[in-house]
Design a protein around this motif. Sequence first.
Motif, PDB file in Angstrom:
ATOM      1  N   SER A  18       1.050  -1.303  -0.037  1.00  9.70           N
ATOM      2  CA  SER A  18      -0.244   0.072  -0.402  1.00  9.70           C
ATOM      3  C   SER A  18       0.508   1.525   0.033  1.00  9.70           C
ATOM      4  O   SER A  18       1.443   2.309   1.033  1.00  9.70           O
ATOM      5  CB  SER A  18      -1.052  -0.147   1.247  1.00  9.70           C
ATOM      6  OG  SER A  18      -2.085   1.292   1.226  1.00  9.70           O
ATOM      7  N   PRO A  19       1.203   1.349  -1.536  1.00 13.13           N
ATOM      8  CA  PRO A  19       2.205   2.949  -0.861  1.00 13.13           C
ATOM      9  C   PRO A  19       1.879   3.980  -0.757  1.00 13.13           C
ATOM     10  O   PRO A  19      -0.004   4.302  -0.654  1.00 13.13           O
ATOM     11  CB  PRO A  19       2.486   2.814  -2.873  1.00 13.13           C
ATOM     12  CG  PRO A  19       2.053   1.815  -2.945  1.00 13.13           C
ATOM     13  CD  PRO A  19       1.253   1.140  -2.836  1.00 13.13           C
ATOM     14  N   LYS A  20       2.381   4.749  -0.054  1.00 14.36           N
ATOM     15  CA  LYS A  20       2.411   6.256   0.595  1.00 14.36           C
ATOM     16  C   LYS A  20       3.644   6.719  -0.190  1.00 14.36           C
ATOM     17  O   LYS A  20       3.886   7.299  -0.339  1.00 14.36           O
ATOM     18  CB  LYS A  20       2.885   5.696   1.985  1.00 14.36           C
ATOM     19  CG  LYS A  20       1.747   5.327   3.098  1.00 14.36           C
ATOM     20  CD  LYS A  20       0.782   4.940   2.548  1.00 14.36           C
ATOM     21  CE  LYS A  20       0.465   3.690   3.398  1.00 14.36           C
ATOM     22  NZ  LYS A  20      -1.792   3.291   3.694  1.00 14.36           N
ATOM     23  N   ILE A  21       2.778   8.481  -0.553  1.00 15.39           N
ATOM     24  CA  ILE A  21       2.711   9.205  -1.220  1.00 15.39           C
ATOM     25  C   ILE A  21       3.675  10.038   0.202  1.00 15.39           C
ATOM     26  O   ILE A  21       3.569  10.924   0.796  1.00 15.39           O
ATOM     27  CB  ILE A  21       2.077  10.495  -1.975  1.00 15.39           C
ATOM     28  CG1 ILE A  21       1.549   9.798  -2.624  1.00 15.39           C
ATOM     29  CG2 ILE A  21       3.072  11.610  -2.839  1.00 15.39           C
ATOM     30  CD1 ILE A  21       0.663  10.060  -3.848  1.00 15.39           C
ATOM     31  N   LEU A  32       6.488   5.547  -0.868  1.00 15.85           N
ATOM     32  CA  LEU A  32       7.586   4.197   0.315  1.00 15.85           C
ATOM     33  C   LEU A  32       6.457   3.240   0.327  1.00 15.85           C
ATOM     34  O   LEU A  32       4.992   3.808   0.272  1.00 15.85           O
ATOM     35  CB  LEU A  32       7.487   4.840   1.817  1.00 15.85           C
ATOM     36  CG  LEU A  32       8.567   6.263   2.183  1.00 15.85           C
ATOM     37  CD1 LEU A  32       8.330   6.689   3.677  1.00 15.85           C
ATOM     38  CD2 LEU A  32       9.987   5.948   1.118  1.00 15.85           C
ATOM     39  N   ALA A  33       6.679   2.394   0.632  1.00 14.88           N
ATOM     40  CA  ALA A  33       5.618   0.980   0.625  1.00 14.88           C
ATOM     41  C   ALA A  33       6.654  -0.252   1.126  1.00 14.88           C
ATOM     42  O   ALA A  33       8.180  -0.187   1.097  1.00 14.88           O
ATOM     43  CB  ALA A  33       5.288   0.738  -1.437  1.00 14.88           C
ATOM     44  N   LYS A  34       5.839  -0.694   2.092  1.00 13.90           N
ATOM     45  CA  LYS A  34       5.964  -2.106   2.465  1.00 13.90           C
ATOM     46  C   LYS A  34       5.764  -3.104   1.755  1.00 13.90           C
ATOM     47  O   LYS A  34       4.863  -3.421   1.840  1.00 13.90           O
ATOM     48  CB  LYS A  34       5.978  -1.313   4.112  1.00 13.90           C
ATOM     49  CG  LYS A  34       6.547  -1.313   5.081  1.00 13.90           C
ATOM     50  CD  LYS A  34       6.303  -0.930   6.393  1.00 13.90           C
ATOM     51  CE  LYS A  34       7.052   0.375   7.420  1.00 13.90           C
ATOM     52  NZ  LYS A  34       6.256   0.040   8.821  1.00 13.90           N
ATOM     53  N   LYS A 115      -6.190   5.386  -4.866  1.00 14.46           N
ATOM     54  CA  LYS A 115      -6.061   6.361  -3.684  1.00 14.46           C
ATOM     55  C   LYS A 115      -4.517   6.721  -2.866  1.00 14.46           C
ATOM     56  O   LYS A 115      -5.310   5.840  -1.731  1.00 14.46           O
ATOM     57  CB  LYS A 115      -7.353   7.471  -3.608  1.00 14.46           C
ATOM     58  CG  LYS A 115      -7.519   8.375  -2.844  1.00 14.46           C
ATOM     59  CD  LYS A 115      -8.672   8.877  -2.781  1.00 14.46           C
ATOM     60  CE  LYS A 115      -8.677  10.399  -1.619  1.00 14.46           C
ATOM     61  NZ  LYS A 115      -7.934  10.853  -2.031  1.00 14.46           N
ATOM     62  N   LEU A 116      -4.497   7.155  -3.776  1.00 14.28           N
ATOM     63  CA  LEU A 116      -2.603   6.515  -2.159  1.00 14.28           C
ATOM     64  C   LEU A 116      -2.831   7.915  -0.617  1.00 14.28           C
ATOM     65  O   LEU A 116      -2.983   8.928  -1.191  1.00 14.28           O
ATOM     66  CB  LEU A 116      -1.076   6.648  -2.847  1.00 14.28           C
ATOM     67  CG  LEU A 116      -1.270   5.849  -3.920  1.00 14.28           C
ATOM     68  CD1 LEU A 116       0.022   5.805  -4.880  1.00 14.28           C
ATOM     69  CD2 LEU A 116      -1.877   4.213  -3.430  1.00 14.28           C
ATOM     70  N   ASP A 117      -2.387   7.512  -0.020  1.00 11.42           N
ATOM     71  CA  ASP A 117      -2.468   8.472   0.920  1.00 11.42           C
ATOM     72  C   ASP A 117      -1.487   8.918   1.004  1.00 11.42           C
ATOM     73  O   ASP A 117       0.011   8.636   0.426  1.00 11.42           O
ATOM     74  CB  ASP A 117      -2.938   7.194   3.139  1.00 11.42           C
ATOM     75  CG  ASP A 117      -3.744   6.747   2.894  1.00 11.42           C
ATOM     76  OD1 ASP A 117      -4.728   6.789   2.530  1.00 11.42           O
ATOM     77  OD2 ASP A 117      -3.580   5.814   3.461  1.00 11.42           O
ATOM     78  N   ARG A 118      -1.390  10.652   1.655  1.00 11.33           N
ATOM     79  CA  ARG A 118      -0.340  11.163   1.640  1.00 11.33           C
ATOM     80  C   ARG A 118       0.545  10.975   3.336  1.00 11.33           C
ATOM     81  O   ARG A 118      -0.759  11.440   4.237  1.00 11.33           O
ATOM     82  CB  ARG A 118      -0.193  12.090   1.540  1.00 11.33           C
ATOM     83  CG  ARG A 118      -0.273  13.064  -0.484  1.00 11.33           C
ATOM     84  CD  ARG A 118      -0.987  14.098  -0.977  1.00 11.33           C
ATOM     85  NE  ARG A 118      -0.865  14.462  -1.811  1.00 11.33           N
ATOM     86  CZ  ARG A 118       0.118  14.238  -2.971  1.00 11.33           C
ATOM     87  NH1 ARG A 118       0.692  14.216  -2.869  1.00 11.33           N
ATOM     88  NH2 ARG A 118      -0.575  13.966  -4.584  1.00 11.33           N
TER      89      ARG A 118
END
Length: 119
Positions: A18-21, A32-34, A115-118
Amino acid sequence: MEKVNLSQKFELFTEHWSPKIVGELNGQHVKLAKLLGEFVWHKHDVEDELFFVVKGVLQMEFRDKTVTINENEFLIVPRGVEHRPVAPEEVWVMLFEPASTLNTGDADSELKKEKLDRI
C-alpha cells in the motif's frame, strides 16, 4: 520545503503493498511501501518504475530471470516489461514513478490502490 526522514515515515504505517506518497516533483511521486510476500504479475505500458530498497532484500521476477535488489540498491523496470516483486521477508522500498502510475499496472487485483495516502 521540508526534509523527509525515511525512517520516521516508514514508522507511520504497517500495511503491505500500500504505497504512501511522501513527495512530488516534476509530475513524479516519491512513494514509500512495505512489501511482504508475492505481488501480482503486471506491467506498465507508459511508465518506467524505480525501486530503491531501503531495508531488506527484494526479488524482482521477470519472465526470464530474477534480479536480487539489496539494501541501498535500486532497479529501474522499463515500461512494458512484465514483472513481479517478491519479498520473502518484509522489505521497505522507495519508489519513483509518474503520478499517474497504478501499483498493479495492467493487472486487475485486490491489491490495486487507486487513491494513495500522503504521509
